[in-house]
Design a protein around this motif. Structure first.
Motif, PDB file in Angstrom:
ATOM      1  N   VAL A 184       0.721  -1.099   0.022  1.00  0.00           N
ATOM      2  CA  VAL A 184      -0.056  -0.107  -0.025  1.00  0.00           C
ATOM      3  C   VAL A 184       0.854   1.226   0.092  1.00  0.00           C
ATOM      4  CG1 VAL A 184      -1.613   1.178   1.319  1.00  0.00           C
ATOM      5  CG2 VAL A 184      -1.742  -1.191   1.250  1.00  0.00           C
ATOM      6  N   SER A 185       0.657   1.950  -1.059  1.00  0.00           N
ATOM      7  CA  SER A 185       1.586   3.341  -0.981  1.00  0.00           C
ATOM      8  C   SER A 185       0.736   4.546  -1.436  1.00  0.00           C
ATOM      9  CB  SER A 185       2.562   3.195  -2.228  1.00  0.00           C
ATOM     10  OG  SER A 185       2.003   2.782  -3.666  1.00  0.00           O
ATOM     11  N   GLY A 186       1.567   5.763  -1.100  1.00  0.00           N
ATOM     12  CA  GLY A 186       0.724   7.037  -1.336  1.00  0.00           C
ATOM     13  C   GLY A 186       0.960   7.508  -2.716  1.00  0.00           C
ATOM     14  N   ASP A 187       0.627   8.516  -2.870  1.00  0.00           N
ATOM     15  CA  ASP A 187       0.375   9.154  -4.511  1.00  0.00           C
ATOM     16  C   ASP A 187       1.899   9.574  -4.826  1.00  0.00           C
ATOM     17  OD1 ASP A 187      -0.088  10.279  -6.805  1.00  0.00           O
ATOM     18  OD2 ASP A 187      -1.940  11.426  -5.963  1.00  0.00           O
ATOM     19  N   GLU A 188       2.544   8.588  -5.377  1.00  0.00           N
ATOM     20  CA  GLU A 188       3.868   9.033  -5.728  1.00  0.00           C
ATOM     21  C   GLU A 188       3.869   9.851  -6.784  1.00  0.00           C
ATOM     22  OE1 GLU A 188       7.658   6.486  -7.679  1.00  0.00           O
ATOM     23  OE2 GLU A 188       5.733   5.619  -8.115  1.00  0.00           O
ATOM     24  N   GLN A 189       2.984  10.242  -7.978  1.00  0.00           N
ATOM     25  CA  GLN A 189       3.228  11.107  -8.807  1.00  0.00           C
ATOM     26  C   GLN A 189       3.011  12.452  -8.286  1.00  0.00           C
ATOM     27  OE1 GLN A 189       4.497  10.464 -11.683  1.00  0.00           O
ATOM     28  NE2 GLN A 189       4.498   8.496 -10.948  1.00  0.00           N
ATOM     29  N   ALA A 190       2.076  12.831  -7.064  1.00  0.00           N
ATOM     30  CA  ALA A 190       1.850  13.995  -6.691  1.00  0.00           C
ATOM     31  C   ALA A 190       3.063  14.177  -5.807  1.00  0.00           C
ATOM     32  CB  ALA A 190       0.571  13.786  -5.782  1.00  0.00           C
ATOM     33  N   LEU A 191       3.612  13.413  -5.023  1.00  0.00           N
ATOM     34  CA  LEU A 191       4.935  13.700  -4.159  1.00  0.00           C
ATOM     35  C   LEU A 191       5.959  14.012  -5.287  1.00  0.00           C
ATOM     36  CD1 LEU A 191       6.210  13.601  -1.447  1.00  0.00           C
ATOM     37  CD2 LEU A 191       6.483  11.256  -1.824  1.00  0.00           C
ATOM     38  N   LEU A 192       6.282  13.468  -6.129  1.00  0.00           N
ATOM     39  CA  LEU A 192       7.406  13.730  -7.191  1.00  0.00           C
ATOM     40  C   LEU A 192       7.055  15.212  -7.669  1.00  0.00           C
ATOM     41  CD1 LEU A 192       7.875  10.513  -9.185  1.00  0.00           C
ATOM     42  CD2 LEU A 192       9.262  11.386  -7.592  1.00  0.00           C
ATOM     43  N   LYS A 193       5.849  15.523  -8.021  1.00  0.00           N
ATOM     44  CA  LYS A 193       5.545  16.805  -8.859  1.00  0.00           C
ATOM     45  C   LYS A 193       5.734  17.881  -7.773  1.00  0.00           C
ATOM     46  CE  LYS A 193       1.651  19.143 -11.127  1.00  0.00           C
ATOM     47  NZ  LYS A 193       0.199  19.169 -11.623  1.00  0.00           N
ATOM     48  N   LYS A 194       5.376  17.633  -6.391  1.00  0.00           N
ATOM     49  CA  LYS A 194       5.412  18.525  -5.425  1.00  0.00           C
ATOM     50  C   LYS A 194       6.951  18.940  -5.152  1.00  0.00           C
ATOM     51  CE  LYS A 194       5.343  18.839  -0.517  1.00  0.00           C
ATOM     52  NZ  LYS A 194       4.982  18.216   1.012  1.00  0.00           N
ATOM     53  N   HIS A 195       7.701  18.098  -5.513  1.00  0.00           N
ATOM     54  CA  HIS A 195       9.167  18.281  -5.440  1.00  0.00           C
ATOM     55  C   HIS A 195      10.154  18.564  -6.827  1.00  0.00           C
ATOM     56  CE1 HIS A 195       9.882  17.336  -1.235  1.00  0.00           C
ATOM     57  NE2 HIS A 195       8.692  16.411  -1.494  1.00  0.00           N
TER      58      HIS A 195
END
Length: 143
Positions: free
Chosen positions: A129-140
């Motif tokens: 189970v993981s979080g929103d990887e794409q949103a996290l990458l975009k945020k950074h």
């Protein structure tokens, strides 16, 4: 159980980092996983089999990680919640290091929760189970 799970994720971290250098055997990577698995994230829930399709998807995933500048994946911490004598939930805290052309490297911390089964001497992942990887990458500013 705890020793086997920690050994599993040491191998996982090692194989992931080797893959970032394009030096990995997909059979070795597939050996981390049970014959079937389930994955959940904000993108939805999927199930799959540990077969050639999984190996191909993982190879493509590693290529994408290399393309966006992933240089290292490091485990910060592992905590284990036993379920029974054969199963546990492994909470793995990761740090990913990304290289960027004109700016300093960036480190991103994230957590993934893995379902692990140990039937013999070896533990295997059968879900995560993981979080929103794409949103996290975009945020950074990655990807």
């Amino acid at each position: 159980m705890e020793t086997a799970v920690r050994k599993l994720f040491e191998r996982y971290e090692n194989l992931f980092n080797r893959s970032l250098g394009n030096d990995v055997n997909m059979d070795e990577v597939a050996s981390l996983y049970a014959s079937d698995f389930i994955a959940a994230s904000p993108a939805g829930v999927m199930t799959g089999k540990n077969d050639d399709q999984l190996k191909q998807a993982m190879e493509q995933g590693y290529a994408r990680y290399r393309a966006i500048g992933t240089k290292e994946m490091r485990i910060r911490d592992i905590s284990i919640s036993p379920i029974d004598e054969y199963h546990c939930l492994a909470h793995v805290a990761w740090t990913a290091i990304y290289a960027r052309e004109d700016r300093p490297n960036v480190a991103i911390d994230f957590d993934v929760h893995y379902l692990v089964q140990k039937l013999s001497d070896e533990a295997k992942v059968f879900g995560w189970v993981s979080g929103d990887e794409q949103a996290l990458l975009k945020k950074h500013g990655i990807g």
